[in-house]
Write an enzyme that holds these catalytic residues in place. Sequence first.
Site, PDB file in Angstrom:
ATOM      1  N   HIS A 156      -5.354   3.889  -6.335  1.00  0.00           N
ATOM      2  CA  HIS A 156      -5.666   2.772  -5.425  1.00  0.00           C
ATOM      3  C   HIS A 156      -5.378   1.418  -6.072  1.00  0.00           C
ATOM      4  O   HIS A 156      -5.584   0.384  -5.437  1.00  0.00           O
ATOM      5  CB  HIS A 156      -7.126   2.835  -4.977  1.00  0.00           C
ATOM      6  CG  HIS A 156      -7.471   4.084  -4.236  1.00  0.00           C
ATOM      7  ND1 HIS A 156      -6.729   4.541  -3.165  1.00  0.00           N
ATOM      8  CD2 HIS A 156      -8.461   5.009  -4.421  1.00  0.00           C
ATOM      9  CE1 HIS A 156      -7.263   5.673  -2.714  1.00  0.00           C
ATOM     10  NE2 HIS A 156      -8.304   5.988  -3.468  1.00  0.00           N
ATOM     11  N   ASP A 280     -10.654  16.168  -4.513  1.00  0.00           N
ATOM     12  CA  ASP A 280     -11.573  15.811  -3.422  1.00  0.00           C
ATOM     13  C   ASP A 280     -11.068  16.359  -2.088  1.00  0.00           C
ATOM     14  O   ASP A 280     -11.646  16.105  -1.040  1.00  0.00           O
ATOM     15  CB  ASP A 280     -11.841  14.296  -3.369  1.00  0.00           C
ATOM     16  CG  ASP A 280     -10.602  13.449  -3.552  1.00  0.00           C
ATOM     17  OD1 ASP A 280      -9.486  13.999  -3.660  1.00  0.00           O
ATOM     18  OD2 ASP A 280     -10.752  12.212  -3.591  1.00  0.00           O
TER      19      ASP A 280
END
Length: 343
Positions: A156, A280
């Site tokens: 990110h 995840d």
Amino acid sequence: MLVISNPHYSLHAPRWEFKLGGETYSTKDLATRPELIRKALEGEGGFTFRDAEEFPPERIARLHGYHDFIKEVCAGITNPEEEIYPDLFPGEGAGIVRKNHPLWMGLFCTDAVTPLKKETYRTAKGSAEAAMTAARVVKDREHEAVYAMCRPSGHHAGPRNFGGYCYFNNCGLAAQVLLEEFPRVAILDIDFHHGNGTQELFYTRGDVYTTSIHCNPEIEYPYFTGYADEHGKEQGEGANLNMPLRKEADTAEYLAAIDSFAKAMEPFQPDALVIGAGYDTHEKDPIGAFRIPTGAYRKIGERLGGLRLPTVICQEGGYNLEVLGDCALNFLASFRDAHGRAG
Ligand code: OKP
Ligand code: ZN
């Protein structure tokens, strides 16, 4: 398979909690994550461990305009317990003054879950160095495939901003090192969340082909990017591929996306691959929503290892501490076996 560790991985451990309407939010990026992965890999026996080498900070500063901001703000913190969060997000605007001062943090940080602490710079730099070391080893043909056990994650973090538990883009920095030897590098991001930072770093470049399989950003972080119509521009036109999947996507849908990645990549003919591996996507992840069981990471690893490219695998997310080690072991061991020359 060679594993590169960040010796400083546990120094950055935010403790901040946010209470809202009876719910308590806290970071899911716990500092114990790498040691859980290490234990699982050690148990199998086919992995060797090495600490990251140091790299000059300019390597990071070249990709991230806010490098000096993080470095200087962290250096100015005296109390190791202190956590600095952005207070004001200026959004778009002309003539904004830049200062390497905590109150300017909202200019560079996109959210309120990515604090700066005294040791954040050292930890994030160590994570980036783990990725760059892995890439250096692959570039020098010492090993064909290396795993960088990065923490914090990187995908990110982009040219202008950091956020989403990420400070420096480990995959992007690994790609930069690989480019010294390999003319074309592909990055595949298999974290549950779109790799918005990685996409932005290379959006106008044709030498790095960025791809990401993730949950539909209309309903999941990072919301503003990660859509299928983002193809790259200028020199990078056609060199970005997003494969958003529905919430609750299962193994079959996921493997189909992996296959489309392999097919889409063919005309680009990459000489090396960087994988941002997040777990995840697991069915029991506390943040993710896909339906991928622990055993399926073997199939994913097998398909990607089967591409038999020189590869750097960087750790991204994965927050269910009960399964994290087994997911990583399944993915990495099957990748190694299918690759055949990973070492
Ligand atoms: C980092 B990575 C939880 C909010 C979390 C940030 C998500 C960062 C994900 N209520 N928001 O694994 O891609
Ligand atoms: Zn994620």
